[in-house]
Design a protein around this motif. Structure first.
Motif, PDB file in Angstrom:
ATOM      1  N   PHE A  34      60.022-155.223   4.261  1.00 46.65           N
ATOM      2  CA  PHE A  34      58.662-154.488   4.527  1.00 46.65           C
ATOM      3  C   PHE A  34      57.476-154.446   4.044  1.00 46.65           C
ATOM      4  CE2 PHE A  34      62.455-151.536   4.700  1.00 46.65           C
ATOM      5  CZ  PHE A  34      63.225-151.581   3.854  1.00 46.65           C
ATOM      6  N   TYR A  36      53.333-152.810   3.838  1.00 53.96           N
ATOM      7  CA  TYR A  36      53.166-151.363   3.540  1.00 53.96           C
ATOM      8  C   TYR A  36      51.726-152.342   4.188  1.00 53.96           C
ATOM      9  CZ  TYR A  36      56.817-149.853   1.620  1.00 53.96           C
ATOM     10  OH  TYR A  36      57.800-149.098   1.569  1.00 53.96           O
ATOM     11  N   GLN A  38      47.651-150.978   2.337  1.00 49.14           N
ATOM     12  CA  GLN A  38      46.819-149.890   1.622  1.00 49.14           C
ATOM     13  C   GLN A  38      45.095-150.530   1.320  1.00 49.14           C
ATOM     14  OE1 GLN A  38      47.903-151.578  -2.288  1.00 49.14           O
ATOM     15  NE2 GLN A  38      47.650-149.562  -3.600  1.00 49.14           N
ATOM     16  N   GLY A  41      41.496-147.771  -2.988  1.00 48.48           N
ATOM     17  CA  GLY A  41      41.642-146.392  -3.630  1.00 48.48           C
ATOM     18  C   GLY A  41      42.961-146.109  -3.399  1.00 48.48           C
ATOM     19  N   LYS A  42      43.336-145.798  -2.194  1.00 46.74           N
ATOM     20  CA  LYS A  42      44.728-145.671  -1.471  1.00 46.74           C
ATOM     21  C   LYS A  42      46.268-145.755  -2.339  1.00 46.74           C
ATOM     22  CE  LYS A  42      41.705-142.597   0.393  1.00 46.74           C
ATOM     23  NZ  LYS A  42      41.128-141.558  -0.004  1.00 46.74           N
ATOM     24  N   SER A  43      46.466-144.792  -1.733  1.00 53.06           N
ATOM     25  CA  SER A  43      48.523-145.497  -2.325  1.00 53.06           C
ATOM     26  C   SER A  43      48.935-146.274  -0.832  1.00 53.06           C
ATOM     27  CB  SER A  43      49.331-144.474  -2.027  1.00 53.06           C
ATOM     28  OG  SER A  43      49.962-143.279  -1.483  1.00 53.06           O
ATOM     29  N   PRO A  44      49.946-147.012  -1.235  1.00 51.92           N
ATOM     30  CA  PRO A  44      50.731-147.643   0.449  1.00 51.92           C
ATOM     31  C   PRO A  44      51.408-147.526   1.126  1.00 51.92           C
ATOM     32  CG  PRO A  44      51.713-149.022  -1.701  1.00 51.92           C
ATOM     33  CD  PRO A  44      50.009-147.627  -2.252  1.00 51.92           C
ATOM     34  N   LEU A  88      50.694-155.525   1.384  1.00 53.14           N
ATOM     35  CA  LEU A  88      51.459-155.278   0.497  1.00 53.14           C
ATOM     36  C   LEU A  88      53.013-155.879   1.479  1.00 53.14           C
ATOM     37  CD1 LEU A  88      51.228-153.174  -1.367  1.00 53.14           C
ATOM     38  CD2 LEU A  88      50.275-155.102  -1.930  1.00 53.14           C
ATOM     39  N   PRO A  92      63.601-156.079  -0.986  1.00 51.76           N
ATOM     40  CA  PRO A  92      65.142-155.506  -2.331  1.00 51.76           C
ATOM     41  C   PRO A  92      64.816-156.281  -3.050  1.00 51.76           C
ATOM     42  CG  PRO A  92      65.817-155.193  -0.086  1.00 51.76           C
ATOM     43  CD  PRO A  92      64.529-156.054   0.438  1.00 51.76           C
ATOM     44  N   ASN A  93      65.399-155.600  -4.284  1.00 54.76           N
ATOM     45  CA  ASN A  93      65.169-156.368  -5.515  1.00 54.76           C
ATOM     46  C   ASN A  93      66.362-157.388  -5.753  1.00 54.76           C
ATOM     47  OD1 ASN A  93      67.583-154.194  -6.239  1.00 54.76           O
ATOM     48  ND2 ASN A  93      65.917-154.196  -8.249  1.00 54.76           N
ATOM     49  N   LEU A  99      62.614-152.201  -5.354  1.00 53.21           N
ATOM     50  CA  LEU A  99      61.802-153.267  -3.746  1.00 53.21           C
ATOM     51  C   LEU A  99      60.493-154.109  -4.990  1.00 53.21           C
ATOM     52  CD1 LEU A  99      60.490-150.953  -1.204  1.00 53.21           C
ATOM     53  CD2 LEU A  99      62.027-152.912  -1.115  1.00 53.21           C
ATOM     54  N   PHE A 101      57.482-156.746  -4.477  1.00 53.29           N
ATOM     55  CA  PHE A 101      56.347-156.512  -4.110  1.00 53.29           C
ATOM     56  C   PHE A 101      55.705-157.428  -4.173  1.00 53.29           C
ATOM     57  CE2 PHE A 101      55.747-152.427  -1.186  1.00 53.29           C
ATOM     58  CZ  PHE A 101      56.313-151.461  -2.729  1.00 53.29           C
ATOM     59  N   GLY A 102      54.873-158.033  -2.830  1.00 49.20           N
ATOM     60  CA  GLY A 102      53.814-159.593  -3.593  1.00 49.20           C
ATOM     61  C   GLY A 102      52.919-158.814  -3.945  1.00 49.20           C
ATOM     62  N   LYS A 103      51.791-159.610  -4.040  1.00 47.37           N
ATOM     63  CA  LYS A 103      50.555-159.426  -4.599  1.00 47.37           C
ATOM     64  C   LYS A 103      49.431-158.496  -3.810  1.00 47.37           C
ATOM     65  CE  LYS A 103      50.481-161.549  -8.757  1.00 47.37           C
ATOM     66  NZ  LYS A 103      49.856-162.160 -10.342  1.00 47.37           N
TER      67      LYS A 103
ATOM     68  N   TYR B  35      55.339-147.083 -10.169  1.00 46.04           N
ATOM     69  CA  TYR B  35      55.418-148.248  -9.611  1.00 46.04           C
ATOM     70  C   TYR B  35      53.922-148.439 -10.800  1.00 46.04           C
ATOM     71  CZ  TYR B  35      58.639-150.102  -6.707  1.00 46.04           C
ATOM     72  OH  TYR B  35      59.637-150.361  -5.728  1.00 46.04           O
ATOM     73  N   GLN B  41      46.321-156.360  -8.422  1.00 39.97           N
ATOM     74  CA  GLN B  41      47.754-156.562  -8.735  1.00 39.97           C
ATOM     75  C   GLN B  41      48.226-156.503  -7.615  1.00 39.97           C
ATOM     76  OE1 GLN B  41      48.355-160.022 -10.673  1.00 39.97           O
ATOM     77  NE2 GLN B  41      46.082-160.044 -10.786  1.00 39.97           N
ATOM     78  N   GLY B  42      49.388-157.157  -7.716  1.00 41.17           N
ATOM     79  CA  GLY B  42      50.617-155.949  -6.610  1.00 41.17           C
ATOM     80  C   GLY B  42      51.805-154.787  -7.585  1.00 41.17           C
ATOM     81  N   PHE B  88      46.680-147.638 -12.011  1.00 37.40           N
ATOM     82  CA  PHE B  88      46.817-146.675 -10.821  1.00 37.40           C
ATOM     83  C   PHE B  88      48.438-146.863 -11.007  1.00 37.40           C
ATOM     84  CE2 PHE B  88      46.406-143.710  -7.221  1.00 37.40           C
ATOM     85  CZ  PHE B  88      46.399-144.575  -6.413  1.00 37.40           C
ATOM     86  N   LEU B  90      51.918-145.174  -9.399  1.00 40.23           N
ATOM     87  CA  LEU B  90      52.551-144.494  -8.492  1.00 40.23           C
ATOM     88  C   LEU B  90      53.520-144.398  -7.875  1.00 40.23           C
ATOM     89  CD1 LEU B  90      50.217-147.208  -6.067  1.00 40.23           C
ATOM     90  CD2 LEU B  90      50.532-144.973  -5.549  1.00 40.23           C
ATOM     91  N   GLN B 105      60.339-147.073   0.914  1.00 39.53           N
ATOM     92  CA  GLN B 105      59.846-146.206   0.219  1.00 39.53           C
ATOM     93  C   GLN B 105      58.589-145.659   0.590  1.00 39.53           C
ATOM     94  OE1 GLN B 105      59.719-148.547  -4.003  1.00 39.53           O
ATOM     95  NE2 GLN B 105      61.756-148.955  -3.877  1.00 39.53           N
ATOM     96  N   GLY B 108      53.528-141.323  -3.080  1.00 43.73           N
ATOM     97  CA  GLY B 108      52.619-140.343  -3.077  1.00 43.73           C
ATOM     98  C   GLY B 108      51.158-140.438  -3.420  1.00 43.73           C
ATOM     99  N   ARG B 112      44.930-141.507 -11.661  1.00 43.68           N
ATOM    100  CA  ARG B 112      44.871-142.533 -12.167  1.00 43.68           C
ATOM    101  C   ARG B 112      44.517-142.108 -13.670  1.00 43.68           C
ATOM    102  NH1 ARG B 112      42.687-147.169  -9.944  1.00 43.68           N
ATOM    103  NH2 ARG B 112      42.760-146.451  -6.784  1.00 43.68           N
TER     104      ARG B 112
END
Lengths: 111, 116
Positions: A34, A36, A38, A41-44, A88, A92-93, A99, A101-103, B35, B41-42, B88, B90, B105, B108, B112
């Motif tokens: 997957f 994503y 980002q 300041g926001k979510s993925p 990002l 899967p684990n 999941l 995630f990479g950095k 998360y 960072q991731g 942060f 999530l 996935q 939301g 913070r």
């Protein structure tokens, strides 16, 4: 423990160019991948899912999966300043229950 | 509209205090996740739940606790044992995962958390 590696960047491209983002993963058994996006300041936000070898295209985005080499790429054609974000990669684990995630790779598109 | 609602958007914790972050979804998803993301960072997995009344520790569960009493809700408590809680947070949800069927996935807007 599975690992997902991405070049942190920043990757800088001019407006209209193709941006190429890469991700390598450690588990040969991974079946799902997957991408994503980002914004700061926001979510993925999910932009692409890919499950089989080859290319998957969605608008200006193309995901490329090569299981033999254990990498997955995201190409963004005709890059726009609004594409500037961190991208990002996630797989899967081991148990397939969450999941990893990479950095992330930060992309900057200049106008 | 279906989605995932996290509240509050900003939260401040005093030393020695427990705080609870709320996560509610109306997507009818079985699985929910928490998360933590630190600057640059991731995402690191704290806890996840595949079904009601069951949850599993992720990679960094120490200092955190969760409950899953309802399908729609998966609150996260940051306890005083978590010495570096500024991050942060999530929440995400998905259809139920199996080793043979992995679904994406959806997230939301995040909370913070800072230390006073």
């Amino acid at each position: 423990q599975k690992e997902v590696e991405q070049n942190s960047g920043p990757l800088s491209v001019p407006e209209g160019a193709i941006a190429s983002l890469n991700c390598t993963y450690s588990d040969r058994g991974s079946q799902s991948f997957f991408w994503y996006r980002q914004y700061s300041g926001k979510s993925p936000e999910l932009i692409m899912s890919i499950y089989s070898n080859g290319d998957k295209e969605d608008g200006r985005f193309t995901a490329q999966l090569n299981k033999a080499s254990q990498y997955v790429s995201l190409l963004i054609r005709d890059s726009q300043p609004s594409d500037s974000a961190t991208y990002l990669c996630a797989v899967p684990n081991q148990a397939g229950t969450a999941l990893i995630f990479g950095k992330g790779t930060t992309l900057s598109v200049s106008s | 509209d279906g989605g995932i609602t996290q509240s509050p958007k900003y939260l401040f914790r005093k030393e020695g205090q427990n705080v609870t972050l709320s996560c509610e979804q109306n997507l009818n998803h079985d699985a929910m996740y928490w998360y933590r993301q630190d600057p640059g960072q991731g995402l690191r997995l704290i806890y996840y739940s595949q079904i009601v009344n069951d949850f599993q520790k992720g990679d960094i569960a120490e200092g955190y606790s969760v409950s899953r009493e309802k399908k729609e809700s998966f609150p996260l408590t940051v306890t005083s044992a978590q010495k570096n809680p500024t991050a942060f947070y999530l929440c995400a949800s998905s259809t139920r995962q199996t080793p043979y069927s992995n679904q994406p996935q959806h997230f939301g807007d995040g909370t913070r958390l800072s230390i006073l």
